[in-house]
Design an enzyme around this catalytic site. Structure first.
Site, short mmCIF file in Angstrom:
data_model
loop_
_atom_site.label_atom_id
_atom_site.label_comp_id
_atom_site.label_asym_id
_atom_site.label_seq_id
_atom_site.Cartn_x
_atom_site.Cartn_y
_atom_site.Cartn_z
N GLY A 1 0.85 -1.19 0.00
CA GLY A 1 0.00 0.00 0.00
C GLY A 1 0.88 1.24 0.00
N GLU B 1 -2.40 14.29 -9.65
CA GLU B 1 -3.52 13.58 -9.03
C GLU B 1 -3.88 14.21 -7.68
OE1 GLU B 1 -1.71 9.66 -11.07
OE2 GLU B 1 -2.15 9.51 -8.92
C1 LIG Z 1 -11.91 3.99 -1.88
C2 LIG Z 1 -10.48 3.82 -2.26
C3 LIG Z 1 -10.08 4.08 -3.56
C4 LIG Z 1 -8.76 3.85 -3.95
N1 LIG Z 1 -8.41 4.00 -5.28
C5 LIG Z 1 -7.19 3.54 -5.71
C6 LIG Z 1 -6.88 3.47 -7.10
O1 LIG Z 1 -7.69 3.84 -7.97
N2 LIG Z 1 -5.68 2.95 -7.46
C7 LIG Z 1 -4.75 2.53 -6.55
O2 LIG Z 1 -3.69 2.07 -6.95
N3 LIG Z 1 -5.01 2.61 -5.20
C8 LIG Z 1 -6.21 3.10 -4.77
N4 LIG Z 1 -6.50 3.15 -3.41
C9 LIG Z 1 -5.50 2.67 -2.47
C10 LIG Z 1 -4.90 3.75 -1.58
O3 LIG Z 1 -4.05 4.58 -2.31
C11 LIG Z 1 -4.22 3.02 -0.43
O4 LIG Z 1 -5.27 2.51 0.41
C12 LIG Z 1 -3.28 3.89 0.36
O5 LIG Z 1 -2.14 4.20 -0.41
C13 LIG Z 1 -2.81 3.23 1.69
O6 LIG Z 1 -2.40 1.92 1.49
P1 LIG Z 1 -2.99 0.76 2.46
O7 LIG Z 1 -4.46 0.89 2.43
O8 LIG Z 1 -2.40 -0.53 2.04
O9 LIG Z 1 -2.51 1.15 3.90
P2 LIG Z 1 -1.09 0.80 4.60
O10 LIG Z 1 0.03 1.22 3.70
O11 LIG Z 1 -1.12 -0.60 5.07
O12 LIG Z 1 -1.12 1.79 5.83
C14 LIG Z 1 -1.82 1.51 7.05
C15 LIG Z 1 -1.50 2.65 8.01
O13 LIG Z 1 -0.09 2.68 8.30
C16 LIG Z 1 0.43 3.96 8.01
N5 LIG Z 1 1.80 3.87 7.51
C17 LIG Z 1 2.29 3.06 6.53
N6 LIG Z 1 3.60 3.29 6.34
C18 LIG Z 1 3.95 4.27 7.20
C19 LIG Z 1 5.16 4.95 7.49
N7 LIG Z 1 6.30 4.69 6.82
N8 LIG Z 1 5.16 5.90 8.47
C20 LIG Z 1 4.02 6.18 9.15
N9 LIG Z 1 2.84 5.57 8.92
C21 LIG Z 1 2.80 4.63 7.97
C22 LIG Z 1 -0.50 4.53 6.94
O14 LIG Z 1 -0.40 5.94 6.85
C23 LIG Z 1 -1.85 4.03 7.45
O15 LIG Z 1 -2.30 4.87 8.47
C24 LIG Z 1 -7.81 3.43 -3.00
C25 LIG Z 1 -8.20 3.22 -1.66
C26 LIG Z 1 -9.52 3.39 -1.30
C27 LIG Z 1 -9.91 3.11 0.12
#
Ligand SMILES: Cc1cc2nc3c(=O)[nH]c(=O)nc-3n(C[C@H](O)[C@H](O)[C@H](O)COP(=O)(O)OP(=O)(O)OC[C@H]3O[C@@H](n4cnc5c(N)ncnc54)[C@H](O)[C@@H]3O)c2cc1C
Length: 396
Positions: A133, A244
């Site tokens: 993510g 974006e």
């Molecule tokens: C409705 C919706 C639409 C979306 N549309 C798209 C799309 O069209 N295309 C696409 O590719 N993606 C899309 N996304 C994905 C979105 O970009 C990701 O959900 C986002 O980047 C976070 O990744 P994750 O959900 O895996 O969270 P994680 O990366 O698992 O993060 C979980 C938590 O840990 C925190 N965290 C992680 N790493 C660190 C760090 N180094 N330091 C401090 N905190 C940290 C995060 O900030 C978060 O609070 C979408 C998501 C949603 C919910």
């Protein structure tokens, strides 16, 4: 120092036409569509007729040849009625097709972009994976070259528009041992490939904007569907993320504006203790905070868009001022959107808790903007990284 915060007549006309369409065509469907979680049929044909789909594309592809200020304004205006559908339009036109436009060949653009402009094709962009993510560079989707084809295996999650898309741009590892330096960008037409599956994901917010888990199992794409250069995917990904983040700030801004406008109207009409609730100072405090938050966020987003429009390549990425400005625009607006949404629900009291009131949708949709397009935590890391750059000297 010349500061001019007025929109041009052309920009005002764009805003007026989009708002008129959103209130006449979208608004009456929203309560039902949100409940059944379906995107209104013909949404993209409608936005095509409005001239929004190809807003930054060259006129030779049917586009309007305008800039990112106009894109932001269009997304803000759609979001005054639906934050979720503004995101859906942005995911197709900016995340997918604009990214494609920046990196494809002239022949590829001439084939794809006119279909994006009319709304015949809806696009989606795949970065995120179930185990990658925020740490997108650790993606596991692989593209292996076999003759004149690439064989794709892996999956992408949370892909906006996945369930309804005809066209997808995505990133995959072409040289897994090279880490981030082994990522490339690909595209495909959904009905021209085998081995791809789109499964709709259920959400409590941003309903009507369809989201998918996308699985690739030995999906074959022609080698010429690799764009932006072999193993150059990170540059494509990070440069696209700036436009974006700036333009998608419009989604939260439009929602914030509606929260303020609807709350103001409701607070003047709702009578308790023999007076409109707007006469109570604790309600006035919320309205004043909502106004300041919206206006501050608006400045951050539009100034970033205006700066982007002055750049020749209109592109950001690590080591650019645009990276910091884009991350700041969405960071501030994402968090402000949640605060404003919460204040609006509080002003509406019990009625705000009912789905019959548009305010409930505005509130539910806002939280996404602290997560999507890179979370608040990641945006803070980007801003701090760019502030600490040795050659940082401008922008304060
Ligand atoms: C409705 C919706 C639409 C979306 N549309 C798209 C799309 O069209 N295309 C696409 O590719 N993606 C899309 N996304 C994905 C979105 O970009 C990701 O959900 C986002 O980047 C976070 O990744 P994750 O959900 O895996 O969270 P994680 O990366 O698992 O993060 C979980 C938590 O840990 C925190 N965290 C992680 N790493 C660190 C760090 N180094 N330091 C401090 N905190 C940290 C995060 O900030 C978060 O609070 C979408 C998501 C949603 C919910």
């Amino acid at each position: 120092m010349a500061l001019d915060f007025t929109f041009t007549d052309e920009q005002r006309m764009l805003e007026d036409s989009v708002y008129k369409w959103a209130t006449n065509w979208l608004e009456p469907q929203m309560e039902h569509m949100y409940e059944i979680d379906e995107m209104p049929k013909d949404l993209f044909k409608q936005t095509g007729d409005l001239g929004i789909n190809g807003i930054v594309f060259d006129e030779k592809y049917g586009g309007a040849g305008l800039g990112y200020i106009e894109t932001l304004l269009a997304y803000e205006t759609i979001a005054r009625v639906s934050n979720a559908l503004s995101m859906t339009v942005g995911a197709s036109q900016t995340l997918c097709f604009d990214n494609f436009r920046r990196n494809a060949t002239e022949e590829q653009r001439a084939y794809v972009l006119p279909k994006a402009v009319t709304g015949e094709w809806i696009g989606c962009l795949g970065i995120t994976e179930p185990n990658a993510g925020s740490d997108a560079m650790s993606m596991a989707t692989k593209a292996e070259k076999k003759g004149d084809k690439y064989i794709i295996n892996g999956s992408k999650i949370f892909i906006t528009n996945g369930p309804v898309a005809q066209f997808m741009v995505f990133y995959a590892k072409t040289d897994p041992a090279a880490g981030p330096k082994g990522i490339s960008t690909f595209f495909f037409e959904v009905d021209k490939v085998k081995g791809v599956k789109f499964e709709k994901i259920k959400k409590w917010g941003m309903r009507t904007s369809p989201t998918a888990l996308v699985t690739f199992e030995d999906m074959e794409v022609p080698a010429e569907n690799l764009i932006g250069g072999l193993n150059k995917g990170v540059a494509v990904l990070t440069s696209g993320l700036c436009t974006e983040r700036i333009t998608l700030s419009g989604c939260t801004l439009g929602g914030q504006r509606s929260c303020l406008e609807l709350s103001l109207k409701y607070a003047k009409e709702r009578v308790q203790f023999g007076k409109p609730i707007a006469s109570f100072q604790t309600i006035q405090e919320k309205l004043a905070n909502m106004y300041c938050g919206y206006k501050a966020g608006k400045f951050l987003a539009y100034s970033a868009a205006a700066y982007c429009d002055t750049l020749t390549n209109k592109s950001g990425g690590k080591g650019t001022d645009l990276d910091r400005m884009a991350a700041a625009a969405l960071l501030f607006n994402g968090e402000m959107g949640t605060k404003i949404g919460l204040d609006a629900i509080q002003i509406f009291g019990g009625y705000g808790y009912c789905t019959e009131y548009a305010i409930s949708r505005h509130f539910l949709d806002q939280k996404l903007w602290e997560i999507g397009a890179g979370t608040s935590e990641i945006r803070r890391m980007i801003i701090a990284r760019e502030l600490m750059r040795d050659d940082f000297k401008s922008g304060l």
